[in-house]
Design a protein around this motif. Structure first.
Motif, PDB file in Angstrom:
ATOM      1  N   UNK A  16      49.226  25.585  24.744  1.00 40.32           N
ATOM      2  CA  UNK A  16      48.983  26.011  26.056  1.00 40.32           C
ATOM      3  C   UNK A  16      47.914  27.316  26.268  1.00 40.32           C
ATOM      4  N   UNK A  17      48.178  28.142  25.068  1.00 43.33           N
ATOM      5  CA  UNK A  17      47.294  28.978  25.059  1.00 43.33           C
ATOM      6  C   UNK A  17      45.905  28.835  24.622  1.00 43.33           C
ATOM      7  N   UNK A  18      45.830  27.800  23.881  1.00 39.77           N
ATOM      8  CA  UNK A  18      44.493  27.116  23.526  1.00 39.77           C
ATOM      9  C   UNK A  18      43.837  26.645  24.709  1.00 39.77           C
ATOM     10  N   UNK A  19      44.677  25.914  25.479  1.00 45.32           N
ATOM     11  CA  UNK A  19      44.162  25.284  26.643  1.00 45.32           C
ATOM     12  C   UNK A  19      43.432  26.375  27.694  1.00 45.32           C
ATOM     13  N   UNK A  20      44.194  27.458  27.794  1.00 43.52           N
ATOM     14  CA  UNK A  20      43.733  28.586  28.406  1.00 43.52           C
ATOM     15  C   UNK A  20      42.394  29.150  28.136  1.00 43.52           C
ATOM     16  N   UNK A  21      42.543  29.416  26.747  1.00 44.84           N
ATOM     17  CA  UNK A  21      41.003  29.726  26.417  1.00 44.84           C
ATOM     18  C   UNK A  21      39.802  28.784  26.282  1.00 44.84           C
ATOM     19  N   UNK A  22      40.316  27.461  26.741  1.00 51.12           N
ATOM     20  CA  UNK A  22      39.200  26.469  26.667  1.00 51.12           C
ATOM     21  C   UNK A  22      38.293  26.681  28.081  1.00 51.12           C
ATOM     22  N   UNK A  27      42.326  28.703  34.471  1.00 51.91           N
ATOM     23  CA  UNK A  27      43.548  29.291  34.023  1.00 51.91           C
ATOM     24  C   UNK A  27      44.629  28.423  33.469  1.00 51.91           C
ATOM     25  N   UNK A  28      45.355  28.595  32.883  1.00 50.30           N
ATOM     26  CA  UNK A  28      46.637  27.653  32.535  1.00 50.30           C
ATOM     27  C   UNK A  28      47.830  28.460  32.572  1.00 50.30           C
ATOM     28  N   UNK A  29      48.807  28.520  33.317  1.00 56.44           N
ATOM     29  CA  UNK A  29      50.041  29.140  33.669  1.00 56.44           C
ATOM     30  C   UNK A  29      51.190  28.144  33.139  1.00 56.44           C
ATOM     31  N   UNK A  30      51.901  28.388  31.882  1.00 59.72           N
ATOM     32  CA  UNK A  30      52.949  27.879  31.719  1.00 59.72           C
ATOM     33  C   UNK A  30      54.122  28.333  32.455  1.00 59.72           C
TER      34      UNK A  30
END
Length: 121
Positions: A16-22, A27-30
């Motif tokens: 999830x963190x990697x998706x957020x940095x892509x 933004x990606x919020x778990x």
């Protein structure tokens, strides 16, 4: 939103963190995370994905895999601030409702761990 690039299992917290940095997402919020002794990762079954087109809530269940369960189109999204808190809140409520249903099912934890481990091996 095409979810075919997501694995057919819950996401690990690090993913999830990697998706957020892509560059694919603004933004990606778990939203829904679980920790089980059987795996050394936090398993994520609900995420809010913010793109240039708006917000999408994606939910994982062992029976259905990943599916978009909420969608709000917004024009001109450049940052998370361009999507209203009401939209993010509605997406989160939808995800939590589905996760509550999932948690009430017998064997919930075992099924999530099995889904995660089956793709890892």
């Amino acid at each position: 939103m095409d979810l075919s690039s997501l694995p057919s299992r819950p996401l690990a917290g690090s993913e999830v963190a990697a998706l957020g940095e892509s560059d694919a997402f603004v933004a990606v919020r778990p939203v829904d995370r679980f920790e089980f002794e059987a795996v050394e990762e936090t398993l994520v079954v609900g995420v809010v994905l913010v793109t240039e087109r708006g917000a999408r809530a994606a939910h994982f269940s062992p029976a259905d895999g990943w599916r978009v369960v909420y969608r709000e189109d917004v024009e001109g999204v450049e940052g998370l601030a361009d999507v209203s808190e009401a939209t993010i809140g509605e997406a989160q409520r939808e995800l939590r409702s589905l996760t509550d249903e999932l948690e009430s099912e017998r064997g919930f934890g075992s099924r999530l761990v099995d889904a995660y481990e089956s793709e890892q091996n």
